[in-house]
Design a protein around this motif. Structure first.
Motif, PDB file in Angstrom:
ATOM      1  N   VAL A 372       1.397   0.689  -2.336  1.00  0.00           N
ATOM      2  CA  VAL A 372       1.680   0.482  -0.910  1.00  0.00           C
ATOM      3  C   VAL A 372       2.961  -0.329  -0.790  1.00  0.00           C
ATOM      4  N   SER A 373       3.882   0.141   0.031  1.00  0.00           N
ATOM      5  CA  SER A 373       5.165  -0.545   0.214  1.00  0.00           C
ATOM      6  C   SER A 373       5.017  -1.692   1.205  1.00  0.00           C
ATOM      7  N   GLN A 375       6.813  -2.035   3.776  1.00  0.00           N
ATOM      8  CA  GLN A 375       6.924  -1.437   5.105  1.00  0.00           C
ATOM      9  C   GLN A 375       5.566  -0.939   5.593  1.00  0.00           C
ATOM     10  N   GLU A 376       4.781  -0.377   4.688  1.00  0.00           N
ATOM     11  CA  GLU A 376       3.438   0.090   5.057  1.00  0.00           C
ATOM     12  C   GLU A 376       2.546  -1.085   5.438  1.00  0.00           C
ATOM     13  N   ASP A 379       3.634  -1.999   8.933  1.00  0.00           N
ATOM     14  CA  ASP A 379       3.115  -1.015   9.891  1.00  0.00           C
ATOM     15  C   ASP A 379       1.636  -1.234  10.167  1.00  0.00           C
ATOM     16  N   SER A 380       0.895  -1.563   9.118  1.00  0.00           N
ATOM     17  CA  SER A 380      -0.541  -1.794   9.278  1.00  0.00           C
ATOM     18  C   SER A 380      -0.802  -3.019  10.151  1.00  0.00           C
ATOM     19  N   LEU A 412      -5.428  -0.790   1.838  1.00  0.00           N
ATOM     20  CA  LEU A 412      -4.545   0.344   2.081  1.00  0.00           C
ATOM     21  C   LEU A 412      -4.447   1.238   0.849  1.00  0.00           C
ATOM     22  N   LYS A 416      -5.566   5.225   0.335  1.00  0.00           N
ATOM     23  CA  LYS A 416      -4.701   6.238  -0.274  1.00  0.00           C
ATOM     24  C   LYS A 416      -5.401   6.946  -1.425  1.00  0.00           C
TER      25      LYS A 416
END
Length: 430
Positions: A372-373, A375-376, A379-380, A412, A416
């Motif tokens: 998970v980046s 940025q993710e 966003d979360s 997260l 995935k």
């Protein structure tokens, strides 16, 4: 001055719960050095009358404390040094502090024997986790289901008014008193005439007025919510104490309340909502079957401390939930016909399977390079803020302050991996 590794012999014994027992033998030539280390450690900590702390001569300190104390301290030092040497040599990172089994004394010209138990990360090889051909139920939504949900929403938005005059009609809510033939009373009953919960009773009370009584025989179906009455046939006197009736909104007001322009739009919205929920349940069921298959073909002995911690939490939460429902653990065990020992074994097995599953998911993420980046993560956090109607920076500070970023990242990644496993293993049903 550390222990000479040529003076160490050891063997490793595997134990249940991802533990190893290391049996150690230290050559007697280390005894003298270890006693000197014991002196240097004790002299800094022990105050002998007449001497400054840290400056008591060894013979004086030995007489003051006794040989047993010196030998015991020497053994503890050797044990700690051996542990450190073993961890470096075997490149092991224990999951918790080790348990030592050491003797009280170390006799001259004798080798020292002791052991320590380590809990270590389990090594395991993943079983098959692709191409398992799990069937996913096809999701369908009927018009009847849509109508039922719309009706429920309409009732939730409707006003419930008391009926002072009139009689019981379909859709009403009634408050019933129940009197047995011996004049004793059963607990009063709240009942909605919706044609689903108790149709036999509905037929008999339709048309009754507030305060009216009727005596008739009724059979409480198997699985009735009042367990004492389930499956019984009783002759009771029923009194309608109160009646309430729903005052439904007109269509225009209703559409405004649910935020749509037309009833057709609302039906489609309900259809999609039901479908999404069904899809989620269908995927959860399929995912559970996939994990069961993977668990079956993956040998993994979870760490004992993890199992104990999780099992205690499961047990505590279950007992608290029972208490909220007005039940004790003994009541539950009697109802299920199992002993407390059986229940605890089930809890422990549940804890083991949960930990196995999490470790397998982590391993799959590692093997498949699923990550998970940042940025993710961002966003979360924004999604959380939007769903709660709160400021993004406020939520972010709370998560960072509570050190929950890693927990969010793990969740997260888990989602995935779940998506990956569904893609790799599902067969859509025709």
């Amino acid at each position: 001055m550390t222990i000479n590794e040529t003076n160490i012999k050891y063997d490793v014994e595997k134990l249940e719960g991802s533990r190893v027992k290391v049996n150690v033998e230290i050559n007697q030539s280390e005894r003298k050095k270890s006693l000197e280390k014991a002196y240097k450690s004790l002299v800094k900590r022990i105050q002998v009358p007449g001497f400054r702390k840290g400056y008591t001569p060894r013979p004086i300190l030995e007489r003051y404390l006794g040989n047993e104390t010196f030998e015991s301290e020497a053994i503890k030092i050797v044990a700690r040094e051996t542990l450190e040497w073993f961890l470096n040599k075997e490149n092991v990172t224990p999951l918790r502090d080790p348990y030592f089994d050491i003797p009280d004394s170390w006799k001259e010209d004798e080798n020292l024997k002791f052991s320590f138990v380590l809990e270590v990360p389990p090594e395991f090889k993943l079983g098959s986790y692709k191409g398992l051909n799990i069937r996913k139920e096809k999701v369908e939504v009927t018009e009847e289901e849509i109508n039922r949900v719309i009706e429920q929403i309409e009732l939730q938005l409707s006003k419930l008014n008391p009926v002072e005059e009139g009689q019981v009609e379909k859709g009403d809510v009634v408050y019933l008193e129940r009197i047995k033939e011996d004049s004793s009373q059963l607990p009063p009953m709240w009942f909605t005439l919706n044609g689903k919960v108790f149709p036999e009773l509905e037929d008999k009370i339709l048309g009754m007025k507030p305060g009216e009584e009727k005596e008739f025989e009724i059979t409480f179906h198997e699985g009735f919510y009042e367990k004492d009455l389930s499956g019984q046939t009783l002759k009771l006197k029923w009194r309608v104490n109160k009646i309430w009736r729903y005052e439904r909104l007109d269509q225009e007001t209703f559409l405004q309340k649910v935020g749509v322009q037309s009833f057709e739009e609302f039906r489609e919205k309900v259809r999609e909502s039901i479908k999404e929920e069904r899809e989620r349940r269908s995927e959860d069921k399929a995912f559970s079957e996939i994990m069961s298959k993977i668990l079956e073909n993956t040998e993994l002995d979870p760490p004992l401390s993890y199992v104990q911690y999780l099992a205690e939490n499961i047990f505590r939460e279950f007992v608290n939930d029972l208490a909220k429902r007005g039940m004790s653990l003994d009541d539950y065990l009697n109802e299920k016909g199992i002993t407390k020992d059986e229940f605890i074994r089930n809890v422990i097995e549940d804890a083991k399977n949960r930990i196995r599953m999490e470790m397998i998911l982590e391993k799959i993420a590692e093997v498949e390079n699923i990550s998970v980046s940042d940025q993710e993560i961002e966003d979360s956090i924004r999604e959380i803020a939007d769903s709660e109607g709160r400021d993004y920076e406020e939520i972010k500070k709370e998560i960072e302050k509570g050190d929950l970023i890693n927990t969010l990242r793990r969740n997260l990644i888990r989602e995935k991996v779940k998506k990956f496993l569904l893609e790799q293993n599902l067969i859509e049903e025709e």
